[in-house]
Design a protein around this motif. Sequence first.
Motif, mmCIF file in Angstrom:
data_model
loop_
_atom_site.group_PDB
_atom_site.id
_atom_site.type_symbol
_atom_site.label_atom_id
_atom_site.label_comp_id
_atom_site.label_asym_id
_atom_site.label_seq_id
_atom_site.Cartn_x
_atom_site.Cartn_y
_atom_site.Cartn_z
ATOM 1 N N PRO A 67 18.258 -15.051 -50.165
ATOM 2 C CA PRO A 67 19.080 -15.493 -51.303
ATOM 3 C C PRO A 67 19.907 -14.367 -51.935
ATOM 4 O O PRO A 67 20.990 -14.623 -52.475
ATOM 5 C CB PRO A 67 18.041 -16.043 -52.294
ATOM 6 N N ASN A 68 19.426 -13.093 -51.850
ATOM 7 C CA ASN A 68 20.178 -11.982 -52.448
ATOM 8 C C ASN A 68 21.249 -11.417 -51.524
ATOM 9 O O ASN A 68 21.904 -10.428 -51.830
ATOM 10 C CB ASN A 68 19.216 -10.862 -52.879
ATOM 11 N N GLY A 69 21.400 -12.022 -50.347
ATOM 12 C CA GLY A 69 22.423 -11.588 -49.405
ATOM 13 C C GLY A 69 21.934 -10.618 -48.360
ATOM 14 O O GLY A 69 22.655 -10.330 -47.398
ATOM 15 N N ASN A 70 20.735 -10.084 -48.511
ATOM 16 C CA ASN A 70 20.201 -9.151 -47.527
ATOM 17 C C ASN A 70 19.872 -9.896 -46.222
ATOM 18 O O ASN A 70 19.479 -11.056 -46.227
ATOM 19 C CB ASN A 70 18.937 -8.472 -48.058
ATOM 20 N N GLU A 71 20.069 -9.171 -45.120
ATOM 21 C CA GLU A 71 19.763 -9.745 -43.812
ATOM 22 C C GLU A 71 18.486 -9.126 -43.259
ATOM 23 O O GLU A 71 18.208 -7.936 -43.470
ATOM 24 C CB GLU A 71 20.914 -9.495 -42.834
ATOM 25 N N THR A 72 17.744 -9.942 -42.518
ATOM 26 C CA THR A 72 16.535 -9.475 -41.839
ATOM 27 C C THR A 72 16.311 -10.364 -40.627
ATOM 28 O O THR A 72 17.061 -11.319 -40.394
ATOM 29 C CB THR A 72 15.307 -9.516 -42.789
ATOM 30 N N SER A 73 15.332 -10.044 -39.857
ATOM 31 C CA SER A 73 15.023 -10.876 -38.692
ATOM 32 C C SER A 73 13.826 -11.772 -39.025
ATOM 33 O O SER A 73 13.070 -11.495 -39.955
ATOM 34 C CB SER A 73 14.703 -10.015 -37.477
ATOM 35 N N PHE A 74 13.690 -12.841 -38.257
ATOM 36 C CA PHE A 74 12.514 -13.700 -38.436
ATOM 37 C C PHE A 74 12.017 -14.132 -37.058
ATOM 38 O O PHE A 74 12.758 -14.120 -36.064
ATOM 39 C CB PHE A 74 12.839 -14.919 -39.316
ATOM 40 N N TYR A 75 10.750 -14.506 -37.015
ATOM 41 C CA TYR A 75 10.118 -14.923 -35.769
ATOM 42 C C TYR A 75 9.122 -16.045 -36.107
ATOM 43 O O TYR A 75 8.326 -15.915 -37.042
ATOM 44 C CB TYR A 75 9.384 -13.758 -35.107
ATOM 45 N N ALA A 76 9.217 -17.167 -35.365
ATOM 46 C CA ALA A 76 8.281 -18.270 -35.582
ATOM 47 C C ALA A 76 7.891 -18.857 -34.237
ATOM 48 O O ALA A 76 8.751 -19.151 -33.410
ATOM 49 C CB ALA A 76 8.918 -19.339 -36.472
#
Length: 988
Positions: A512-521
């Motif tokens: 929501p704050n605009g920061n990017e990260t990776s995700f894994y599910a």
Amino acid sequence: MTRRLYLLMLFLFSITISAQEYFPKNDGVKTTNNHYTAFTNAKIYVSPTQIIENGTLLIKDGKVVATGKSVAIPKNSIVIDASNKSIYPSFIDVFSDFGISKPERISGRGAQYDASREGFYWNDHIRPDQNAIDFYKYDEKSASDLRKAGFGVVNTHLQDGIIRGTGTLIALTPNSTDASRILENKSAQYYSTRKSVQSRQSYPNSLMGTMALLRQVHYDAKWYANGNVNNKDRALEAYNTNKSLVQIMDAGSKINALRFAKVGKETNTEFVFVGGGDEYENIIEIKATNASFIIPLNFPDAFDVSDPFLAEGAGIADLRAWNQKPANPKILAENNVPFSFTLKGLDAAKDLMPNLQKAIQYGLGKTKALEALTTTPAKILGKENSIGSLKNGAYANFLITSGDVFDKNTILYQNWVNGEKHEIHPMSTKDIRGDYNFTLAGETYDLKISGDIAKPKASVSSKDKKLGTILSFKDDWLNISFTSTDTTSKNLTRLVSKISNPKILSGKAILPNGNETSFYAKRAESKEVSEEDKKEEKDTPKVFPITYPNEAYGFKTLPQQETILFKNATVWTNEAEGILEQTDVLVKDGKIAKIGNNLKHGNAKIVDATGKHLTTGIIDEHSHIATSAVNESGQNSSAEVSIEDVIDAEDVDIYRNLAGGVTSIQVLHGSANPIGGRSAIIKLKWGETADNLIYKNSPKFIKFALGENVKQSNWSSFNRFPQTRMGVEQMFIDYFTRAQEYIAKKKSGKPYRKDVELEVLAEILNEERFISCHSYVQSEINMLMKVAEKFNFKVNTFTHILEGYKLADKMKEHGAGGSTFSDWWAYKYEVNDAIPQNAAIMHNNGVTVAINSDDAEMSRRLNQEAAKSIKYGGVSEEDAWKFITLNPAKLLHIDDRVGSIKVGKDADLVLWSDHPLSIYAKAEKTIIEGVTYFDIERDLQLRKEMKAEKNELLNRMLQAKNKGLKTIPIKKKGNETFHCDTEAEHIH
């Protein structure tokens, strides 16, 4: 016109004429696509019973060229690897209205002979000249829905009229023209039980009228075909031509299928029946028709029975239907009854597969299920060489699936029709449905993806809080957006993943704050199913036993004839012996074998009748129970119709009458017209079929009527002759004059047109058929006797006849009997002079008198109605008893079989707890031909069993609702009671 648009139009035109090689081509270069298409490494269902593993399907020009494990693939072939895929023939619906608009209903009701179609048959509801091809217009939206449900071909027709005309066989291909879509212009002739909505013509307005009309059409068509008619009749010409086609009757229920099977036998018509899903209830009789069936899969929804007070209103028959109907296809298959499936009755084509999976769960084999969608409908239409299978030369109509077509998790990828591909889901479609969890910024989320494989939906939750979620999935790119757990934040969390392995979601997350990260599910493995749930999924659902009939108070097994010895009874013989005290009666082989004292029989069932009364069964001369119709009011004479055609052996009033000691009744046509329909004289053999109720070698009767009803003063028709009592007399004279002329034609030896109506009236003149006449007013009763004497016949019985006391001497002289009410009066104007001494006065003047009911409730206490003549008229007890036993037997000409206890007569008996004319008397046993159809002890036991069964079914419905299955409100059905003046009919 731009060059690009011109080339596009040229390309589309070249497609539309691909099957029209004889069309000239003068505006450009003519090219032809000659390639083959080969599907390799597939599991191919050439037919439901011929399966090829790792096989090849080769098609060209919309047809199957070859199937097999080692098919030679030509060089000019497009090869499609169908590894791990299954190929099935596309489905066929034989009963469809695809592409045909529903005709608009014309309001109002016209005169009986007001036919509006000049140059056609006299009855507007006979429309064999209608051809579906003339009304059909291709509908791609409907076609697309059908293809998604697996259908490739439908047989469509205009669903309007009793004889509806021909159907047209349509392939569901959008990228072609009707020149290739239409596989057969005239594929079948269709019938129904319902009239055309495009005509005001009133006849027929009953099921028995429909059946009579079909018979008459058959005779008229033969008369026309033999060149005996000067005028041109396009309907009869079409009917005669169409008789070579498949004949499909929309019966709508098993009882109607059995009825119209008899009509088919009489008219040399082999019907294919559209059923009602209730064939299992009479499977032996259904099988005996040797007919094929088209079966709907519109199984009943469970009732919402959460309110226990409303649940009491649910009938046992409806509760059973919910439980039993899904087993109907299985039972048909087990009994080798050929059947196909239809979408008729379903809200949408997509509802087919869930209901079919339910039928399979209830025991229908998958091979039979596939046959019912492919080879059987093809065989019904006589098209088994071209559709319904993938044999060489057949149309290339097939489905490509991910596996078993009936498995709920199977994906339908493509539906090929006439060699034309229609993609339902891309073969590359990945199934991402399942449960996942992942962590972002230290917070754990649960993700559930569900819904359709091509249009999945998602829900995200965190900390047991469900978050607003949006999902899109296209070209293997997954995008998910969901709201924050922080309600103050309006920004979304977004996930983006390129799917390569459907079990793993990985990619970029934008917080929501605009920061990017990776995700894994990673998709969670399926939860361990409990042993109880496994058993529930594996086991066939419990289906409650069918009874005969399959409703309240039905028999688990039909009762059998017994040898019975009644000991020490008070026996009302109705013979010269009178009433015998402490007497034995032996019943053997369905007959009264012996009457006497100290009788013995080693194998007999002994019934201690000490202190009880044994009588012959009550006979109701005038009843309207046990029928699906009572009046055919569309014409002033309906002698051609017969109540025997519409006997309803499942009417619960049969059982109720047995409980009142009634064993035989005359089921009469109503009083809507001066000359009504033919009667049915039946025995109340509860649990038997309609045919087994009707007396063997039954005396022939017909209903006539006088008074207010026939001149329509109380039902506002005003468009049918006669309108006055004078007109009624002239109508009788006219019809009997015509019947005399008809007899003369038959005797002349010259060809004559068979007219069922005049055949019946001729039987009256020949003293082969008896009249029961609805009557009230003295003057009209006199009139009809004079008309009868003019034509040299007698009126057998005047029924109702509440003014019979005024002319009892004339009735005696004429030879007419009187069947009357005990004490009805003043319920309409022409009854104002009725008196309760009527029966006694007629009896004292030598008239054979019966007390009748004309009412489903009164018939249960005719013993008490007879007793009223003792009070009002002073007749003896024995004579009063004869009013409802021996006398109606005499009036019906069956007194040689029933009506008294005499050696050799039918063992139709009632054991009463008390004096049979007492209000305290109960029928403890009611026996017909040595078979006990009512037993008061069994009745008490049945009530307990039905209560337990109903409770279990209600609990099952509650469980269904708790599992999220659809439920509907309870609709309590009233048992409609017919009377003489009931006009509206149940057409089904």
